[in-house]
Design an enzyme around this catalytic site. Structure first.
Site, PDB file in Angstrom:
ATOM      1  N   LEU A 144      40.306  43.785  34.335  1.00  0.00           N
ATOM      2  CA  LEU A 144      39.097  44.562  34.095  1.00  0.00           C
ATOM      3  C   LEU A 144      37.958  44.097  34.994  1.00  0.00           C
ATOM      4  CD1 LEU A 144      37.043  46.342  32.485  1.00  0.00           C
ATOM      5  CD2 LEU A 144      36.819  44.410  30.900  1.00  0.00           C
ATOM      6  N   SER A 145      37.249  45.032  35.611  1.00  0.00           N
ATOM      7  CA  SER A 145      36.005  44.773  36.329  1.00  0.00           C
ATOM      8  C   SER A 145      36.232  43.734  37.434  1.00  0.00           C
ATOM      9  CB  SER A 145      34.931  44.334  35.331  1.00  0.00           C
ATOM     10  OG  SER A 145      33.649  44.350  35.925  1.00  0.00           O
ATOM     11  N   ALA A 146      35.582  42.571  37.371  1.00  0.00           N
ATOM     12  CA  ALA A 146      35.867  41.536  38.360  1.00  0.00           C
ATOM     13  C   ALA A 146      37.338  41.152  38.306  1.00  0.00           C
ATOM     14  CB  ALA A 146      34.990  40.314  38.109  1.00  0.00           C
ATOM     15  N   ALA A 149      39.122  43.908  40.137  1.00  0.00           N
ATOM     16  CA  ALA A 149      39.015  43.704  41.582  1.00  0.00           C
ATOM     17  C   ALA A 149      39.943  42.579  42.029  1.00  0.00           C
ATOM     18  CB  ALA A 149      37.572  43.393  41.957  1.00  0.00           C
ATOM     19  N   ILE A 168      41.429  48.253  36.244  1.00  0.00           N
ATOM     20  CA  ILE A 168      40.544  48.891  35.273  1.00  0.00           C
ATOM     21  C   ILE A 168      39.089  48.628  35.662  1.00  0.00           C
ATOM     22  CG2 ILE A 168      39.948  49.070  32.828  1.00  0.00           C
ATOM     23  CD1 ILE A 168      42.721  47.739  32.258  1.00  0.00           C
TER      24      ILE A 168
END
Length: 360
Positions: A144-146, A149, A168
């Site tokens: 998720l998020s960081a 990435a 995500i």
């Protein structure tokens, strides 16, 4: 408060999966001594009580301000692993690396093959593979998020390791090298052209294929990571999978939009779940994860955990899959209203950076 009918329906779905209601968080064990660990990460692991021979492995990467155990508790990965017999590895950021517990997805020293946090995650995977007899053809990553990435970073830098990944609310690989650039890309500013994104993916390793399948999840009301990043991730992976821009399939799944691109063999190479009305977070159904939604763990009637596991072939036959409620779009919108995330995670990060003298 939930209605009685909603509660009864959730209990019925739990019963169909063989769950017992519990408020206890998932039980994870610390993964000790996994190589040189150049990124100085921690890691936790969940091994099901009945471990089959040569099980699959799912690597799960939490978002900023989250912990491995908290993210697991909300998403339900270890619950699903216990029921279906696969292993879960949860690398964990530490405050010495990042004060907000974000994986450093934008720092070159942490996102290149053989370096930093990316290499630490690779070493943790090696340790789990060795200790638990993992089937190396069935290793997957989700974040998720960081963490999303960083999941994309792992897929780009070690594509030979993974059969598939779920990104995500994440970002394309190799689009930022500094804190200001990271914030610009999160807002959707300055993203490279598709051809540049594709070149950076190919330059991340010497791999020539086959390539891991890609699943992208994004809320339409995400004010932390702009929706345009989802399309950029898809564009980044289209070339190696040799798929055209127009999708091969568009359908509705649990009330949400799912778009699919197939490769020349007819295999689902890339898929995109666009979650109507959802803010920044992982889409969950609490019947699988925690009893209640939490910050950046959003009860929207569709579980990215369940659908990812299903698409990766991790669910045992004979077990009825958890089915989310059909009013997922309405619940997504409600979750987005509750989240108020523009003043949440981004503000926390910016305040910490200002205190550290890294941002004005």
């Amino acid at each position: 408060m939930r209605s009685l009918s909603d509660t009864l329906e959730r209990l019925a779905r739990l019963k169909s999966l063989g769950w017992e209601p519990t408020d206890a968080p998932s039980h994870l064990e610390a993964l000790e001594s996994f190589g040189s660990n150049p990124g100085a990460l921690a890691a936790k692991v969940y091994v099901p009580s009945l471990l089959p021979k040569h099980p699959a492995l799912v690597v799960v990467l939490h978002g900023c301000t989250q912990s491995a155990s908290g993210y697991d508790h909300g998403t339900g990965w270890s619950k699903l692993a216990e029921r279906h017999g696969f292993v879960v590895l949860l690398p964990e950021q530490v405050r010495a690396n990042n004060g907000n517990l974000c994986f450093n997805w934008f720092l070159a020293g942490d996102t290149r093959r053989g370096q930093g946090e990316a290499h630490s995650i690779r070493q943790a995977i090696d340790a789990v593979v060795s200790r638990h007899g993992i089937d190396t053809s069935r290793i997957y990553v989700s974040g998720l998020s960081a963490g999303g990435a960083m999941a994309n970073t792992m897929l780009a830098t070690y594509p030979e390791v993974f059969a598939g990944g779920a990104i995500i609310a994440g970002l394309p690989y190799g689009v930022a090298a500094t804190v200001p650039e990271a914030f610009d890309r999160m807002r959707g500013h300055g993203l490279p052209a598709p051809s540049t994104l594709q070149s950076r993916l190919r330059a991340a390793s010497t791999h020539q294929g086959p390539w891991p399948t890609i699943s992208v999840w994004q809320g339409t009301q995400d004010k932390t990571v702009a929706e345009v990043n989802a399309q950029a991730i898809i564009d980044q992976w289209r070339a190696v999978h040799e798929v055209d821009a127009p999708p091969d399939l568009s359908e509705t799944v649990d009330g949400q939009s799912r778009t699919v691109w197939k490769d020349v063999r007819g295999r689902r190479a890339i898929e995109y779940y666009s979650i109507a009305g959802m803010g920044h977070g992982t889409p969950i159904d609490p019947a699988l994860g925690a009893e209640n939604a939490a910050p950046y763990l959003l009860d929207v009637g569709i579980s990215s955990t369940l659908h990812s596991a299903k698409s990766w072939g991790l669910l045992r036959e004979g077990v009825e899959p958890l089915r989310a409620k059909s009013d997922g779009a309405k619940r997504a919108s409600a979750s987005s209203q509750k989240a108020k995330e523009p003043e949440g995670i981004q503000q926390i990060i910016e305040n910490a950076l200002r205190m550290a003298g890294l941002m004005r």
